[in-house]
Design an enzyme around this catalytic site. Structure first.
Site, PDB file in Angstrom:
ATOM      1  N   ARG A 129       7.654  13.051   5.122  1.00 47.56           N
ATOM      2  CA  ARG A 129       8.291  12.193   6.119  1.00 47.56           C
ATOM      3  C   ARG A 129       9.062  11.032   5.487  1.00 47.56           C
ATOM      4  O   ARG A 129       9.740  10.271   6.162  1.00 47.56           O
ATOM      5  CB  ARG A 129       7.245  11.698   7.121  1.00 47.56           C
ATOM      6  N   VAL A 132       2.759   2.915   5.352  1.00 42.15           N
ATOM      7  CA  VAL A 132       2.236   4.288   5.368  1.00 42.15           C
ATOM      8  C   VAL A 132       0.717   4.218   5.423  1.00 42.15           C
ATOM      9  O   VAL A 132       0.084   3.689   4.512  1.00 42.15           O
ATOM     10  CB  VAL A 132       2.686   5.067   4.112  1.00 42.15           C
ATOM     11  N   LEU A 133       0.159   4.733   6.506  1.00 39.45           N
ATOM     12  CA  LEU A 133      -1.293   4.814   6.642  1.00 39.45           C
ATOM     13  C   LEU A 133      -1.714   6.263   6.437  1.00 39.45           C
ATOM     14  O   LEU A 133      -1.154   7.167   7.066  1.00 39.45           O
ATOM     15  CB  LEU A 133      -1.702   4.340   8.036  1.00 39.45           C
ATOM     16  N   TRP A 164       0.877  -1.184   0.000  1.00 43.55           N
ATOM     17  CA  TRP A 164       0.000   0.000   0.000  1.00 43.55           C
ATOM     18  C   TRP A 164       0.906   1.223   0.000  1.00 43.55           C
ATOM     19  O   TRP A 164       1.919   1.261   0.715  1.00 43.55           O
ATOM     20  CB  TRP A 164      -0.861   0.026   1.275  1.00 43.55           C
ATOM     21  N   GLU A 197      -1.141  -6.358   7.959  1.00 45.07           N
ATOM     22  CA  GLU A 197      -0.442  -7.651   7.826  1.00 45.07           C
ATOM     23  C   GLU A 197       0.980  -7.607   8.401  1.00 45.07           C
ATOM     24  O   GLU A 197       1.642  -8.646   8.526  1.00 45.07           O
ATOM     25  CB  GLU A 197      -0.368  -8.073   6.352  1.00 45.07           C
ATOM     26  N   THR A 220     -13.342   7.407   6.332  1.00 46.15           N
ATOM     27  CA  THR A 220     -14.043   6.484   7.232  1.00 46.15           C
ATOM     28  C   THR A 220     -13.169   6.220   8.457  1.00 46.15           C
ATOM     29  O   THR A 220     -12.080   6.784   8.593  1.00 46.15           O
ATOM     30  CB  THR A 220     -14.322   5.134   6.532  1.00 46.15           C
ATOM     31  N   HIS A 267     -11.628   3.482   9.053  1.00 43.08           N
ATOM     32  CA  HIS A 267     -10.641   2.444   8.760  1.00 43.08           C
ATOM     33  C   HIS A 267      -9.254   2.793   9.296  1.00 43.08           C
ATOM     34  O   HIS A 267      -8.559   1.973   9.887  1.00 43.08           O
ATOM     35  CB  HIS A 267     -10.550   2.260   7.236  1.00 43.08           C
TER      36      HIS A 267
END
Ligand code: DLZ
Length: 168
Positions: free
Chosen positions: A136, A89-90, A28, A62, A95, A97
């Site tokens: 970052r 990286v989020l 991702w 994961e 939402t 999530h």
């Protein structure tokens, strides 16, 4: 003036000679993740870590499972990992999530370290937007490219791996 961030180590505490390090990263947000992996990997290599494995997983959720599996498997080998770095990286969406994955991932990564006895570095950016994430990872698109946090994670991996070795 106040200097934000970690005070860097120098000298022998950053000598990674003889260490084996695992990097687990997500696919991702791969462009940003790849910059962070490169920052981590090059920092490890510059500090004489020559045995580095890189494994990818789908997303941040994961990371803890994969790190635990691979660390445990390495304990059956002649050279168990001395440290692992989980990189992802989020980026917050519209939402809930983001909140759930951040919480599960951070707790999970900490637990892997405590359960396996192998230090696991939290290399997960939790950002409010793309711009923060790029900065970052040292690939900011504005006037400043920002700072690649992978460099700090590579140094942290060596420091924590050496701590484990001196206390065992
Ligand atoms: C589902 C999801 C979402 C919405 N956002 C991200 C993200 O920003 N970064 C990331 O690494 N992974 C994300 N994922 C995927 C989850 O981490 C996970 O891979 C899936 O929910 C499957 O378990």
């Amino acid at each position: 003036m106040f200097e934000k961030g970690v005070v860097p180590l120098s000298g022998d505490r950053l000598n990674g000679k003889g260490l084996r390090v695992l990097i687990v990263h997500t696919r991702w947000n791969l462009e940003i993740v790849q910059a962070l992996v490169e920052g981590t990997r090059s920092t490890l290599e510059q500090n004489h870590v020559s045995d580095i494995d890189v494994v990818d997983v789908p997303g941040a959720f994961e990371l803890p499972f994969a790190a635990k599996r691979l660390i445990e498997a390495s304990k059956q080998s002649a050279r168990p990992y001395d440290a692992a770095v989980c990189i992802g990286v989020l980026i917050k969406g519209s939402t809930m999530h983001f909140e759930y994955i951040c919480e599960a991932t951070s707790q999970g990564i900490m637990n892997v370290g405590l359960q396996t006895g192998c230090p696991v570095i939290f290399g997960v950016l939790t950002c409010l937007n793309d711009e923060q994430a790029h900065e970052r990872a040292g690939i900011g698109r504005g006037s400043s490219k920002g700072h690649n946090h992978g460099i700090d994670w590579g140094q942290a991996a060596i420091e924590m791996a050496r701590l484990g070795k001196t206390q065992n």
